[in-house]
Design an enzyme around this catalytic site. Sequence first.
Site, PDB file in Angstrom:
ATOM      1  N   HIS A  55       8.453   2.221  -2.860  1.00  0.00           N
ATOM      2  CA  HIS A  55       8.154   1.125  -1.928  1.00  0.00           C
ATOM      3  C   HIS A  55       8.459  -0.211  -2.594  1.00  0.00           C
ATOM      4  O   HIS A  55       8.814  -0.249  -3.760  1.00  0.00           O
ATOM      5  CB  HIS A  55       6.722   1.203  -1.404  1.00  0.00           C
ATOM      6  CG  HIS A  55       5.648   0.999  -2.433  1.00  0.00           C
ATOM      7  ND1 HIS A  55       5.412   1.881  -3.466  1.00  0.00           N
ATOM      8  CD2 HIS A  55       4.745  -0.007  -2.602  1.00  0.00           C
ATOM      9  CE1 HIS A  55       4.405   1.440  -4.195  1.00  0.00           C
ATOM     10  NE2 HIS A  55       3.988   0.295  -3.712  1.00  0.00           N
ATOM     11  N   HIS A  57       6.858  -2.973  -3.534  1.00  0.00           N
ATOM     12  CA  HIS A  57       6.013  -3.814  -4.396  1.00  0.00           C
ATOM     13  C   HIS A  57       6.644  -4.018  -5.777  1.00  0.00           C
ATOM     14  O   HIS A  57       7.258  -3.107  -6.340  1.00  0.00           O
ATOM     15  CB  HIS A  57       4.610  -3.213  -4.524  1.00  0.00           C
ATOM     16  CG  HIS A  57       3.803  -3.366  -3.264  1.00  0.00           C
ATOM     17  ND1 HIS A  57       2.703  -2.593  -2.971  1.00  0.00           N
ATOM     18  CD2 HIS A  57       3.952  -4.212  -2.218  1.00  0.00           C
ATOM     19  CE1 HIS A  57       2.210  -2.960  -1.797  1.00  0.00           C
ATOM     20  NE2 HIS A  57       2.943  -3.930  -1.322  1.00  0.00           N
ATOM     21  N   ASP A  59       5.510  -4.160  -8.773  1.00  0.00           N
ATOM     22  CA  ASP A  59       5.145  -3.300  -9.907  1.00  0.00           C
ATOM     23  C   ASP A  59       5.838  -1.932  -9.819  1.00  0.00           C
ATOM     24  O   ASP A  59       5.659  -1.090 -10.705  1.00  0.00           O
ATOM     25  CB  ASP A  59       3.622  -3.148 -10.031  1.00  0.00           C
ATOM     26  CG  ASP A  59       2.971  -2.468  -8.840  1.00  0.00           C
ATOM     27  OD1 ASP A  59       3.289  -2.827  -7.688  1.00  0.00           O
ATOM     28  OD2 ASP A  59       2.137  -1.561  -9.059  1.00  0.00           O
ATOM     29  N   HIS A  60       6.658  -1.724  -8.783  1.00  0.00           N
ATOM     30  CA  HIS A  60       7.422  -0.476  -8.633  1.00  0.00           C
ATOM     31  C   HIS A  60       8.936  -0.722  -8.645  1.00  0.00           C
ATOM     32  O   HIS A  60       9.694   0.160  -9.026  1.00  0.00           O
ATOM     33  CB  HIS A  60       7.026   0.237  -7.326  1.00  0.00           C
ATOM     34  CG  HIS A  60       5.576   0.599  -7.306  1.00  0.00           C
ATOM     35  ND1 HIS A  60       5.136   1.887  -7.454  1.00  0.00           N
ATOM     36  CD2 HIS A  60       4.458  -0.174  -7.219  1.00  0.00           C
ATOM     37  CE1 HIS A  60       3.803   1.890  -7.444  1.00  0.00           C
ATOM     38  NE2 HIS A  60       3.374   0.644  -7.296  1.00  0.00           N
ATOM     39  N   HIS A 113       0.380   2.493   2.941  1.00  0.00           N
ATOM     40  CA  HIS A 113       0.257   1.461   1.895  1.00  0.00           C
ATOM     41  C   HIS A 113       1.265   0.350   2.206  1.00  0.00           C
ATOM     42  O   HIS A 113       0.918  -0.827   2.209  1.00  0.00           O
ATOM     43  CB  HIS A 113       0.514   2.109   0.538  1.00  0.00           C
ATOM     44  CG  HIS A 113       0.483   1.163  -0.613  1.00  0.00           C
ATOM     45  ND1 HIS A 113      -0.665   0.560  -1.041  1.00  0.00           N
ATOM     46  CD2 HIS A 113       1.476   0.720  -1.443  1.00  0.00           C
ATOM     47  CE1 HIS A 113      -0.394  -0.225  -2.090  1.00  0.00           C
ATOM     48  NE2 HIS A 113       0.906  -0.136  -2.345  1.00  0.00           N
ATOM     49  N   ASP A 130       2.261   4.800  -4.432  1.00  0.00           N
ATOM     50  CA  ASP A 130       0.899   4.303  -4.217  1.00  0.00           C
ATOM     51  C   ASP A 130       0.278   4.894  -2.949  1.00  0.00           C
ATOM     52  O   ASP A 130      -0.576   4.269  -2.317  1.00  0.00           O
ATOM     53  CB  ASP A 130       0.897   2.773  -4.088  1.00  0.00           C
ATOM     54  CG  ASP A 130       1.091   2.084  -5.431  1.00  0.00           C
ATOM     55  OD1 ASP A 130       1.136   2.773  -6.460  1.00  0.00           O
ATOM     56  OD2 ASP A 130       1.204   0.839  -5.431  1.00  0.00           O
ATOM     57  N   HIS A 168      -0.214   5.064 -10.570  1.00  0.00           N
ATOM     58  CA  HIS A 168      -1.238   4.275 -11.285  1.00  0.00           C
ATOM     59  C   HIS A 168      -2.275   5.189 -11.924  1.00  0.00           C
ATOM     60  O   HIS A 168      -2.592   6.260 -11.388  1.00  0.00           O
ATOM     61  CB  HIS A 168      -1.972   3.318 -10.335  1.00  0.00           C
ATOM     62  CG  HIS A 168      -1.155   2.162  -9.872  1.00  0.00           C
ATOM     63  ND1 HIS A 168      -1.094   0.969 -10.561  1.00  0.00           N
ATOM     64  CD2 HIS A 168      -0.350   2.009  -8.790  1.00  0.00           C
ATOM     65  CE1 HIS A 168      -0.297   0.128  -9.917  1.00  0.00           C
ATOM     66  NE2 HIS A 168       0.164   0.736  -8.837  1.00  0.00           N
TER      67      HIS A 168
END
Length: 256
Positions: A55, A57, A59-60, A113, A130, A168
Amino acid sequence: MDTFEIVPLPAFEDNYIWALQRGDAVAVVDPGDAAPVLDFLDRSGARLCAILVTHHHGDHAGGIADLIARQPVPVYGPGREDIAGVDHPVTDGDHVVLVELGVDFEVVEVPGHTRGHVAYYRRGVLFCGDTLFGAGCGRLFEGTPAQMQASLARLAALPQETKIYCAHEYTASNLRFAAAVEPDSVAVQRRIERTAALRAEGRPSLPTTLATELDTNPFLRWDAPAVIAAARDRLGRTPADAVEVFAAIREWKNRY
Ligand code: ZN
Ligand code: FE
């Protein structure tokens, strides 16, 4: 059996970038940061052959640009999201064939999400970003409770021995909430001890398995009497269906 090894590359505070390696070929899932991937490639003398993203975001997906600037590779990602660098957009039912690794992943769309979140599945192995966490699930940033519950129900229908590689390290804190939802669950208490022992040794709590999640994850247990009772307490009435059970537990977790 698996033709490739799966190695966790810790990133940021609590992310894992999952590296799939066979011989000198490596693919990575959700490289939020390029540095841990480049370190791993240097250390192992391997070369990157593909990037998979679940996805949009940061942090990905934040490490994609630096990785492909150094070495262009195919980048697979959700077709319903706009992610710079993704040149192989995928949607539900598509296949991602990584010849170098001898693997064929099926794409499962799991909105909730985010709007276009995807997971990558092949027999025995799931990369779910996530969407599902150890004893938890992702927050609903873009989707509805009904969408997320349907997404989780699809994952819950996979074979129970499926190993789940979440993005995570949230298991320990999620389990504290799981114990609040199901205070009498022996399975949750045992998992708290198991997870604490792993973390005390500096080891990941992941992968988890679907069987473990079905036993201990309140976000997959909308059919369990104790979870329905907890949802009823939060709502002040009997939940009408699985979506209402899920939504009530998710809402509680947001404030927990
Ligand atoms: Zn996210
Ligand atoms: Fe994340």
